[in-house]
Design a protein around this motif. Structure first.
Motif, PDB file in Angstrom:
ATOM      1  N   PHE A  49      30.674  34.873  42.465  1.00 48.68           N
ATOM      2  CA  PHE A  49      31.068  34.972  41.061  1.00 48.68           C
ATOM      3  C   PHE A  49      32.497  35.481  40.949  1.00 48.68           C
ATOM      4  O   PHE A  49      32.886  36.443  41.619  1.00 48.68           O
ATOM      5  CB  PHE A  49      30.119  35.928  40.336  1.00 48.68           C
ATOM      6  N   THR A  50      33.283  34.838  40.085  1.00 48.82           N
ATOM      7  CA  THR A  50      34.666  35.262  39.917  1.00 48.82           C
ATOM      8  C   THR A  50      35.109  35.005  38.486  1.00 48.82           C
ATOM      9  O   THR A  50      34.401  34.355  37.708  1.00 48.82           O
ATOM     10  CB  THR A  50      35.592  34.528  40.910  1.00 48.82           C
ATOM     11  N   ILE A  51      36.266  35.538  38.146  1.00 51.21           N
ATOM     12  CA  ILE A  51      36.831  35.334  36.808  1.00 51.21           C
ATOM     13  C   ILE A  51      38.215  34.716  36.936  1.00 51.21           C
ATOM     14  O   ILE A  51      38.857  34.791  37.987  1.00 51.21           O
ATOM     15  CB  ILE A  51      36.925  36.663  36.021  1.00 51.21           C
ATOM     16  N   LEU A  52      38.648  34.088  35.860  1.00 45.24           N
ATOM     17  CA  LEU A  52      40.032  33.649  35.754  1.00 45.24           C
ATOM     18  C   LEU A  52      40.807  34.723  34.995  1.00 45.24           C
ATOM     19  O   LEU A  52      40.589  34.934  33.799  1.00 45.24           O
ATOM     20  CB  LEU A  52      40.126  32.312  35.009  1.00 45.24           C
ATOM     21  N   ARG A  53      41.665  35.421  35.688  1.00 45.95           N
ATOM     22  CA  ARG A  53      42.424  36.495  35.042  1.00 45.95           C
ATOM     23  C   ARG A  53      43.461  35.925  34.082  1.00 45.95           C
ATOM     24  O   ARG A  53      44.101  34.908  34.364  1.00 45.95           O
ATOM     25  CB  ARG A  53      43.130  37.352  36.081  1.00 45.95           C
ATOM     26  N   LEU A  88      20.511  28.426  38.777  1.00 49.17           N
ATOM     27  CA  LEU A  88      20.187  29.736  38.214  1.00 49.17           C
ATOM     28  C   LEU A  88      20.695  30.863  39.108  1.00 49.17           C
ATOM     29  O   LEU A  88      21.164  31.899  38.619  1.00 49.17           O
ATOM     30  CB  LEU A  88      18.677  29.863  38.009  1.00 49.17           C
ATOM     31  N   ASP A  89      20.631  30.666  40.414  1.00 49.69           N
ATOM     32  CA  ASP A  89      21.133  31.681  41.334  1.00 49.69           C
ATOM     33  C   ASP A  89      22.643  31.852  41.195  1.00 49.69           C
ATOM     34  O   ASP A  89      23.166  32.968  41.264  1.00 49.69           O
ATOM     35  CB  ASP A  89      20.768  31.307  42.767  1.00 49.69           C
ATOM     36  N   ALA A  90      23.347  30.740  40.993  1.00 55.15           N
ATOM     37  CA  ALA A  90      24.805  30.796  40.872  1.00 55.15           C
ATOM     38  C   ALA A  90      25.249  31.314  39.507  1.00 55.15           C
ATOM     39  O   ALA A  90      26.245  32.039  39.402  1.00 55.15           O
ATOM     40  CB  ALA A  90      25.397  29.406  41.114  1.00 55.15           C
ATOM     41  N   TYR A  91      24.497  30.974  38.460  1.00 54.41           N
ATOM     42  CA  TYR A  91      24.912  31.284  37.083  1.00 54.41           C
ATOM     43  C   TYR A  91      24.252  32.545  36.530  1.00 54.41           C
ATOM     44  O   TYR A  91      24.930  33.494  36.115  1.00 54.41           O
ATOM     45  CB  TYR A  91      24.586  30.089  36.182  1.00 54.41           C
ATOM     46  N   LEU A  92      22.921  32.569  36.519  1.00 50.59           N
ATOM     47  CA  LEU A  92      22.205  33.659  35.858  1.00 50.59           C
ATOM     48  C   LEU A  92      22.252  34.963  36.646  1.00 50.59           C
ATOM     49  O   LEU A  92      22.457  36.042  36.064  1.00 50.59           O
ATOM     50  CB  LEU A  92      20.757  33.247  35.594  1.00 50.59           C
ATOM     51  N   SER A  93      22.061  34.898  37.954  1.00 56.22           N
ATOM     52  CA  SER A  93      21.984  36.126  38.757  1.00 56.22           C
ATOM     53  C   SER A  93      23.213  37.023  38.596  1.00 56.22           C
ATOM     54  O   SER A  93      23.079  38.227  38.341  1.00 56.22           O
ATOM     55  CB  SER A  93      21.764  35.775  40.232  1.00 56.22           C
ATOM     56  N   PRO A  94      24.442  36.499  38.734  1.00 54.20           N
ATOM     57  CA  PRO A  94      25.596  37.390  38.567  1.00 54.20           C
ATOM     58  C   PRO A  94      25.753  37.938  37.150  1.00 54.20           C
ATOM     59  O   PRO A  94      26.225  39.066  36.976  1.00 54.20           O
ATOM     60  CB  PRO A  94      26.790  36.513  38.965  1.00 54.20           C
ATOM     61  N   ASN A 127      41.664  42.655  31.767  1.00 56.60           N
ATOM     62  CA  ASN A 127      41.504  41.748  32.900  1.00 56.60           C
ATOM     63  C   ASN A 127      41.605  42.483  34.226  1.00 56.60           C
ATOM     64  O   ASN A 127      40.853  42.204  35.164  1.00 56.60           O
ATOM     65  CB  ASN A 127      42.540  40.629  32.831  1.00 56.60           C
ATOM     66  N   ASP A 128      42.525  43.433  34.322  1.00 63.34           N
ATOM     67  CA  ASP A 128      42.637  44.242  35.538  1.00 63.34           C
ATOM     68  C   ASP A 128      41.340  45.003  35.794  1.00 63.34           C
ATOM     69  O   ASP A 128      40.832  45.032  36.925  1.00 63.34           O
ATOM     70  CB  ASP A 128      43.798  45.242  35.398  1.00 63.34           C
ATOM     71  N   TRP A 129      40.811  45.620  34.744  1.00 61.10           N
ATOM     72  CA  TRP A 129      39.619  46.462  34.875  1.00 61.10           C
ATOM     73  C   TRP A 129      38.408  45.631  35.283  1.00 61.10           C
ATOM     74  O   TRP A 129      37.671  45.989  36.207  1.00 61.10           O
ATOM     75  CB  TRP A 129      39.376  47.192  33.556  1.00 61.10           C
ATOM     76  N   VAL A 130      38.196  44.505  34.606  1.00 60.55           N
ATOM     77  CA  VAL A 130      37.058  43.640  34.921  1.00 60.55           C
ATOM     78  C   VAL A 130      37.231  43.021  36.306  1.00 60.55           C
ATOM     79  O   VAL A 130      36.280  42.947  37.094  1.00 60.55           O
ATOM     80  CB  VAL A 130      36.883  42.544  33.849  1.00 60.55           C
ATOM     81  N   SER A 131      38.435  42.590  36.607  1.00 60.89           N
ATOM     82  CA  SER A 131      38.689  41.964  37.904  1.00 60.89           C
ATOM     83  C   SER A 131      38.422  42.928  39.053  1.00 60.89           C
ATOM     84  O   SER A 131      37.854  42.548  40.094  1.00 60.89           O
ATOM     85  CB  SER A 131      40.140  41.472  37.974  1.00 60.89           C
ATOM     86  N   GLU A 132      38.794  44.190  38.878  1.00 61.32           N
ATOM     87  CA  GLU A 132      38.561  45.174  39.934  1.00 61.32           C
ATOM     88  C   GLU A 132      37.066  45.370  40.170  1.00 61.32           C
ATOM     89  O   GLU A 132      36.606  45.458  41.312  1.00 61.32           O
ATOM     90  CB  GLU A 132      39.212  46.506  39.555  1.00 61.32           C
ATOM     91  N   ILE A 133      36.289  45.392  39.095  1.00 61.38           N
ATOM     92  CA  ILE A 133      34.831  45.534  39.234  1.00 61.38           C
ATOM     93  C   ILE A 133      34.244  44.326  39.947  1.00 61.38           C
ATOM     94  O   ILE A 133      33.461  44.460  40.894  1.00 61.38           O
ATOM     95  CB  ILE A 133      34.192  45.720  37.841  1.00 61.38           C
ATOM     96  N   VAL A 134      34.627  43.128  39.488  1.00 65.69           N
ATOM     97  CA  VAL A 134      34.067  41.902  40.058  1.00 65.69           C
ATOM     98  C   VAL A 134      34.461  41.752  41.525  1.00 65.69           C
ATOM     99  O   VAL A 134      33.634  41.422  42.381  1.00 65.69           O
ATOM    100  CB  VAL A 134      34.517  40.680  39.234  1.00 65.69           C
ATOM    101  N   THR A 135      35.716  42.017  41.829  1.00 69.46           N
ATOM    102  CA  THR A 135      36.225  41.820  43.189  1.00 69.46           C
ATOM    103  C   THR A 135      35.595  42.777  44.189  1.00 69.46           C
ATOM    104  O   THR A 135      35.370  42.418  45.356  1.00 69.46           O
ATOM    105  CB  THR A 135      37.760  41.993  43.202  1.00 69.46           C
ATOM    106  N   ASN A 136      35.285  43.996  43.736  1.00 73.56           N
ATOM    107  CA  ASN A 136      34.799  45.023  44.658  1.00 73.56           C
ATOM    108  C   ASN A 136      33.284  45.176  44.662  1.00 73.56           C
ATOM    109  O   ASN A 136      32.756  46.113  45.260  1.00 73.56           O
ATOM    110  CB  ASN A 136      35.443  46.372  44.315  1.00 73.56           C
TER     111      ASN A 136
END
Length: 609
Positions: A348-352, A431-437, A330-339
């Protein structure tokens, strides 16, 4: 008259267990379920309906059952991706020329040899089918919420109104292990609030892991009141042990009464595991039946626990080994998504999953590590999506876009109508909100999620999707590049996959397992041409590719505009092994394929790149 000596509680449960099992309801859910069986088994080439005649876009089909006098008749359209849109009222069964009632269990027995259901698997598979039918009957007889009601409903009301389960699977609501009383207490459609039990696990047997910046004290302080923690510590003190030698673990009440109190009896007797009692907060189960939303304090964490019931191909446990690796992943994925600037722009975001705890029963661990007995006592805490909202926004499970209520009314067209947008513009925003990210995560970062309806939370404003939240990170995220090094702490997320199959991380998960059904909803309930939907999806992909020309080589290697795509078959997986469908550490190793299907995006390849 039968008389008993049972108490009032038992009398009440006895009287109210089966009011949903009435002939009219049962006939209806069987008809709908046979429609689904034929559609999905034909999609996976397990069954081959025979075309008798054409009526415009519709065909009249028969499905003769070999070596019997049984034949099924129905009208259907075969949509893109070999999706069978069957007219529900047209399905008829004939035996020796005589029309007979529709019955799902009989259908499964009739086709067992054709589709290759092993005799060892068949009885349990039938039980899963039966449980799925009972769940649908319960919703149809008890729930009064309509799609119109859900247009402006809140997040949890929508969550508990969902009926279908995973759209691909025929046996998708097994819950083998629950009795009828458990069903009314613990399934999401019953929406009954309950408290979680807590136990203390000795640190010799228990591991506790958190994401960076969070520790055990912070989790306990956020999840338990000072009064409750004091009460729990007093219980340990009275047993002559130190609370500092233990980690507190939330568990499902069913798990304690039906599994832990007996299977972990030696550990309980030796004070390695101590029952503490209930916390004061109330929770409701989510569509993911072992995940619980805190309705007393909605900004508190979700809690996910091991729950040893068989549901859709797996015993729903949580291995302690996965609990150790979940926070680092979760740390690794969150860092990629956040930055990532592109993902930030798309919102686009995740629930850690911020903390995990897992208890190891040494008896069963020493007897064999890879068994369900070693997945019975683990839990995790996941961020609440309520903390992600901005002014004027609300949450909605993406499963809601496929929802059809018991009156046959689909929710999606009502949402679109209420938004003030036409269908095309609404879909563009979705599609822009879901598929693109998801395309960006896959092509730019080599990350694949499992973004089906239940795993994805839509953030809506005026009933238009504006952002999405991805959940279930630790268990279902994968890294699909065999050539790039990963930090040791997240090695578990690497998914071995050949270049030829890598594209299925997008095509199967998103297009075949979700868009196939979304397009059907639009065709049947909104009279929206399927070609237009696939054109919009192609436009979304093309836009992403034009914005990211540096990824051209990857676009060519994993070509979403290829003429044909390998067909991945989920029901074939379940029919082969309905206790453990997939090896989660190597999911492509166990995949079942059945030829290819024509790619509806291929017609738009001329505008790609």
């Amino acid at each position: 008259m039968i008389t008993t000596n049972v108490n009032n509680y038992e009398q009440e449960n006895y009287k109210n267990t089966v009011p949903h099992l009435e002939p009219e309801v049962w006939e209806r859910v069987n008809r709908l379920h046979i429609r689904k069986i034929i559609s999905e088994f034909a999609h996976e080439l397990l069954l081959t309906p025979e075309l008798q005649s054409k009526e415009g876009d519709w065909g009249v089909y028969t499905l003769p059952i070999s070596d019997t006098a049984i034949t099924y008749h129905f009208r259907a359209q075969v949509l893109s991706l070999d999706h069978w849109h069957i007219e529900t009222t047209s399905i008829e069964k004939y035996e020796e020329g005589k029309k007979v009632p529709l019955d799902s269990l009989s259908f499964i027995i009739e086709v067992k040899d054709i589709v290759g259901i092993n005799e060892d698997i068949l009885p349990l598979y039938m039980e899963e089918i039966n449980s799925t039918l009972c769940g649908r009957a319960y919703v149809y007889s008890q729930k009064k919420t309509t799609s119109e009601d859900l247009v402006h409903a809140d997040y949890q009301d929508i969550e508990h109104a969902m009926i279908e389960g995973h759209p691909c699977f025929v046996a998708n609501n097994g819950r083998i292990g629950f009795d009828l009383v458990d069903y009314k207490k613990y399934v999401p459609e019953a929406a009954a609030p309950f408290s979680l039990l807590w136990v203390a696990g000795h640190k010799d047997n228990t591991g506790f892991t958190t994401v960076k910046g969070v520790d055990y004290e912070q989790i306990m302080s956020s999840e338990l009141s000072e009064e409750t923690r004091t009460a729990f510590e007093t219980i340990l003190h009275n047993k002559g042990v130190k609370s500092s030698d233990y980690f507190f673990i939330p568990i499902h009440p069913w798990q304690w009464h039906n599994k832990l109190a007996m299977i972990f009896a030696p550990d309980i007797a030796n004070k390695k595991l101590v029952l503490l009692g209930y916390s004061e907060d109330k929770y409701r189960p989510q569509q993911s039946i072992r995940t619980f939303f805190n309705i007393s304090n909605p900004t508190k964490h979700y809690v996910k626990t091991a729950l040893s019931i068989l549901n859709m191909g797996f015993m729903r446990g949580l291995p302690p080994s996965y609990m150790i690796t979940t926070p680092p992943i979760n740390d690794w994925v969150s860092e990629i998504v956040t930055n990532d600037a592109y993902l930030e722009k798309k919102g686009f975001t995740i629930l850690r999953e911020t903390a995990t705890v897992g208890y190891t029963n040494t008896y069963y661990y020493n007897a064999g590590k890879d068994t369900d007995y070693n997945r019975m006592l683990s839990s995790l805490w996941r961020e609440s999506p309520m903390t992600k909202l901005r002014s004027g926004e609300k949450l909605m499970t993406m499963a809601a876009l496929l929802h059809i209520d018991k009156n046959g009314t689909a929710l999606l067209p009502l949402l679109i109508r209420d938004s003030g947008l036409d269908t095309t513009n609404w879909l563009r925003k979705y599609l822009d909100a879901y598929l693109s990210p998801l395309l960006h995560c896959f092509y730019h970062h080599d990350i694949r999620f499992t973004p089906h309806g239940e795993n994805l939370i839509l953030i809506m404003k005026n009933n238009v999707p504006v952002r999405v939240i991805m959940k279930d990170i630790g268990e279902e995220v994968g890294f699909v590049n065999n050539d790039v090094a990963l930090p040791e702490a997240v090695q578990q997320m690497r998914v071995p996959v050949s270049k030829e199959l890598k594209i299925l991380s997008i095509f199967t998960q998103i297009f075949d397992c979700y868009f196939r059904f979304l397009s059907h909803i639009l065709v049947e309930h909104d009279n929206y041409p399927q070609e237009k939907f696939w054109e919009l999806a192609a436009d979304c992909i093309t836009t992403y590719q034009q914005e990211n020309p540096q990824l051209e080589k990857k676009f060519e290697e994993c070509d979403l505009f290829a003429d044909e795509i390998i067909k991945t078959c989920l029901n074939r997986l379940q029919l082969r092994n309905n206790k453990k469908m997939v090896d989660l550490s190597d999911p492509f190793k166990t995949q079942q394929f059945a030829g290819t299907f024509k790619n509806p995006l291929a017609a738009y390849k001329k505008v790609a790149l």
